[in-house]
Design a protein around this motif. Structure first.
Motif, short mmCIF file in Angstrom:
data_model
loop_
_atom_site.label_atom_id
_atom_site.label_comp_id
_atom_site.label_asym_id
_atom_site.label_seq_id
_atom_site.Cartn_x
_atom_site.Cartn_y
_atom_site.Cartn_z
N ASP A 1 -66.94 -31.36 52.78
CA ASP A 1 -67.46 -30.60 51.69
C ASP A 1 -66.26 -30.59 50.54
O ASP A 1 -65.48 -29.63 50.28
CB ASP A 1 -67.66 -29.24 51.91
N ASN A 2 -65.89 -31.83 50.27
CA ASN A 2 -64.66 -32.05 49.14
C ASN A 2 -63.41 -31.62 49.70
O ASN A 2 -62.47 -30.99 48.77
CB ASN A 2 -65.40 -31.13 47.71
N TYR A 3 -62.99 -31.77 50.85
CA TYR A 3 -61.71 -31.39 51.41
C TYR A 3 -60.73 -32.75 51.28
O TYR A 3 -61.11 -33.83 51.13
CB TYR A 3 -61.65 -31.24 52.88
N ILE A 4 -59.83 -32.28 50.79
CA ILE A 4 -58.53 -33.37 50.78
C ILE A 4 -57.56 -32.97 51.92
O ILE A 4 -57.35 -31.68 51.98
CB ILE A 4 -57.81 -33.86 49.41
N LEU A 5 -57.07 -34.08 52.39
CA LEU A 5 -56.13 -33.76 53.37
C LEU A 5 -54.44 -33.83 52.62
O LEU A 5 -54.30 -35.01 52.14
CB LEU A 5 -56.15 -34.68 54.50
N LEU A 6 -53.79 -33.05 52.63
CA LEU A 6 -52.49 -32.70 52.01
C LEU A 6 -51.47 -32.41 52.78
O LEU A 6 -51.62 -31.65 53.66
CB LEU A 6 -52.69 -31.60 50.94
N GLU A 7 -50.27 -33.18 52.87
CA GLU A 7 -49.08 -33.14 53.68
C GLU A 7 -48.01 -32.85 52.63
O GLU A 7 -47.79 -33.08 51.60
CB GLU A 7 -48.61 -34.07 54.59
N LEU A 8 -46.96 -31.96 53.22
CA LEU A 8 -45.72 -31.39 52.62
C LEU A 8 -44.79 -32.35 52.97
O LEU A 8 -44.72 -32.90 54.20
CB LEU A 8 -45.48 -30.17 52.84
N PRO A 9 -43.63 -32.40 52.26
CA PRO A 9 -42.35 -33.21 52.61
C PRO A 9 -42.10 -32.34 54.11
O PRO A 9 -42.03 -31.11 54.23
CB PRO A 9 -41.22 -32.77 51.55
N TYR A 10 -41.32 -33.12 54.79
CA TYR A 10 -40.81 -32.71 56.15
C TYR A 10 -39.49 -31.67 56.10
O TYR A 10 -38.98 -31.06 56.93
CB TYR A 10 -40.61 -33.73 57.34
N PHE A 11 -38.42 -32.22 55.05
CA PHE A 11 -37.27 -31.81 55.28
C PHE A 11 -37.01 -30.49 54.15
O PHE A 11 -36.25 -29.51 54.35
CB PHE A 11 -36.19 -32.86 55.08
N THR A 12 -37.71 -30.59 52.89
CA THR A 12 -37.41 -29.44 52.20
C THR A 12 -38.72 -28.78 51.51
O THR A 12 -39.74 -29.57 51.38
CB THR A 12 -36.33 -29.86 50.89
N GLU A 13 -38.89 -27.44 51.32
CA GLU A 13 -39.99 -27.14 50.72
C GLU A 13 -40.07 -27.33 49.55
O GLU A 13 -39.17 -27.34 48.42
CB GLU A 13 -39.91 -25.48 51.01
N PRO A 14 -41.33 -28.03 48.95
CA PRO A 14 -41.45 -28.22 47.49
C PRO A 14 -41.46 -27.14 46.64
O PRO A 14 -42.04 -26.12 47.22
CB PRO A 14 -42.82 -29.18 47.40
N ASN A 15 -40.92 -27.02 45.58
CA ASN A 15 -40.51 -26.03 44.63
C ASN A 15 -41.77 -25.46 43.83
O ASN A 15 -41.74 -24.49 43.21
CB ASN A 15 -39.25 -25.89 43.79
N ASN A 16 -42.64 -26.44 43.78
CA ASN A 16 -43.87 -26.17 42.90
C ASN A 16 -45.12 -26.00 43.67
O ASN A 16 -45.90 -26.39 42.81
CB ASN A 16 -43.91 -27.13 41.67
N ILE A 17 -45.14 -25.80 44.63
CA ILE A 17 -46.05 -25.97 45.80
C ILE A 17 -47.45 -25.06 45.39
O ILE A 17 -48.55 -25.57 45.35
CB ILE A 17 -45.85 -25.60 47.19
N TYR A 18 -47.11 -23.83 44.83
CA TYR A 18 -48.37 -23.09 44.58
C TYR A 18 -49.04 -23.68 43.05
O TYR A 18 -50.30 -23.51 43.05
CB TYR A 18 -47.96 -21.61 44.16
N GLU A 19 -48.18 -24.14 42.34
CA GLU A 19 -48.73 -24.51 41.05
C GLU A 19 -49.63 -26.07 41.37
O GLU A 19 -50.66 -26.16 40.71
CB GLU A 19 -47.82 -25.03 40.06
N ILE A 20 -49.01 -26.75 42.06
CA ILE A 20 -49.75 -28.00 42.67
C ILE A 20 -51.09 -27.66 43.39
O ILE A 20 -52.10 -28.04 43.02
CB ILE A 20 -48.88 -28.98 43.40
N ILE A 21 -51.19 -26.69 44.08
CA ILE A 21 -52.30 -26.16 44.88
C ILE A 21 -53.26 -25.72 43.79
O ILE A 21 -54.55 -25.90 44.00
CB ILE A 21 -52.05 -25.29 45.95
N PHE A 22 -53.14 -24.96 43.01
CA PHE A 22 -53.76 -24.29 41.86
C PHE A 22 -54.50 -25.49 41.26
O PHE A 22 -55.66 -25.56 40.98
CB PHE A 22 -53.14 -23.53 40.97
N ARG A 23 -53.67 -26.53 40.65
CA ARG A 23 -54.10 -27.65 40.07
C ARG A 23 -55.26 -28.60 40.80
O ARG A 23 -55.97 -28.93 40.18
CB ARG A 23 -52.88 -28.44 39.28
N ILE A 24 -55.02 -28.65 41.95
CA ILE A 24 -55.90 -29.48 42.99
C ILE A 24 -57.21 -28.49 43.11
O ILE A 24 -58.42 -29.28 42.80
CB ILE A 24 -55.34 -29.64 44.27
N HIS A 25 -57.03 -27.41 43.06
CA HIS A 25 -58.10 -26.55 43.31
C HIS A 25 -59.11 -26.26 41.96
O HIS A 25 -60.45 -26.63 42.15
CB HIS A 25 -57.87 -24.79 43.59
#
Ligand SMILES: [Fe+2]
Length: 248
Positions: free
Chosen positions: A123-147
């Motif tokens: 039902d319109n799911y995308i599989l998303l991975e994060l970088p392994y070594f450092t937390e991305p600093n704009n993660i919540y904004e990108i999640i918002f934009r994908i939603h």
């Protein structure tokens, strides 16, 4: 050792977990030659046969899309999936093969999603991975934009983001933002003391796991996958009825 880890410390199962209960493997690198997974058609068809042997009726191939290394487009992925399906008509016609992608949250992701419709599953799911070594600093904004684009997000292998091992609130924040979590089955073959296993055990204990995937890249990784099938926490999760693989 934590209380949660102790709860899961138990003997191995006498028979392996039956993955046919999941029906669908929704994270794999079985398409030949377009990422760090199967390197040619022969290894690709062998991996499909091994996965089918574990009980899956459907396999969703999820090649990497990364803006620097694996610049896959939907067309490249779909064409490669069609080539594999053609090859499998003779060898394994009963296993359903579809394709989505494993999108890395990097600086090129939003641009890619502007240019192309995402390859989704269920039902319109995308599989998303994060970088392994450092937390991305704009993660919540990108999640918002994908939603905003209308996609639901499945976070691939949250247990591998060990930079959050001592701050579980990071996982809760993602859950609060309607992000679904997919564990790798092979994680269960790791020791309880490993950070990845600790995160996985915590997520399971808090009922935060929605999907299981093999994330298989090559034939060698089947050894670890098969070892994991004798782990009681995996059996408990598969039999919990909480997983949604069959809906994809
Ligand atoms: Fe993957």
């Amino acid at each position: 050792m934590s209380l949660i880890s102790n709860m899961f410390k138990s003997k191995k199962l006498k028979s392996p977990v039956d993955l046919s209960l999941l029906e669908v493997d929704m994270h794999s690198h079985i398409l030949p030659g377009i990422d760090d997974g199967a390197y040619d058609m022969s290894s690709s068809t062998q991996m499909v046969q091994q996965l089918a042997g574990l009980g899956y009726r459907k396999l969703i191939a999820t090649p990497h899309i990364m803006s620097d290394i694996y610049k896959n487009t939907p067309q490249i992925i779909i064409n490669t999936k069609e080539k594999l399906k053609k090859e499998l008509i003779k060898k394994n016609p009963e296993t359903e093969i579809t394709a989505a992608a494993e999108y890395l949250l990097d600086e090129g992701l939003l641009e890619h999603l502007e240019k192309y419709d995402a390859l989704t599953m269920g039902d319109n799911y995308i599989l998303l991975e994060l970088p392994y070594f450092t937390e991305p600093n704009n993660i919540y904004e990108i999640i918002f934009r994908i939603h905003i684009k209308g996609y639901k997000i499945i976070l691939a292998h949250p247990e591998r983001y060990v930079y959050w091992c001592d701050d579980f609130s990071k996982f809760e924040k993602l859950k609060d933002r309607d992000v679904y979590f997919q564990l790798n089955i092979s994680t269960f073959a790791e020791k309880h003391s490993f950070p990845t296993r600790k995160i996985a055990d915590n997520l399971i204990n808090l009922g935060m796991v929605n999907f299981l995937g093999t994330d298989i890249h090559n034939k060698k990784q089947f050894e670890l996958l098969e070892k994991a099938l004798y782990e009681p926490p995996l059996a408990k999760l598969v039999e919990s009825g909480n997983l949604m693989n069959h809906l994809l």
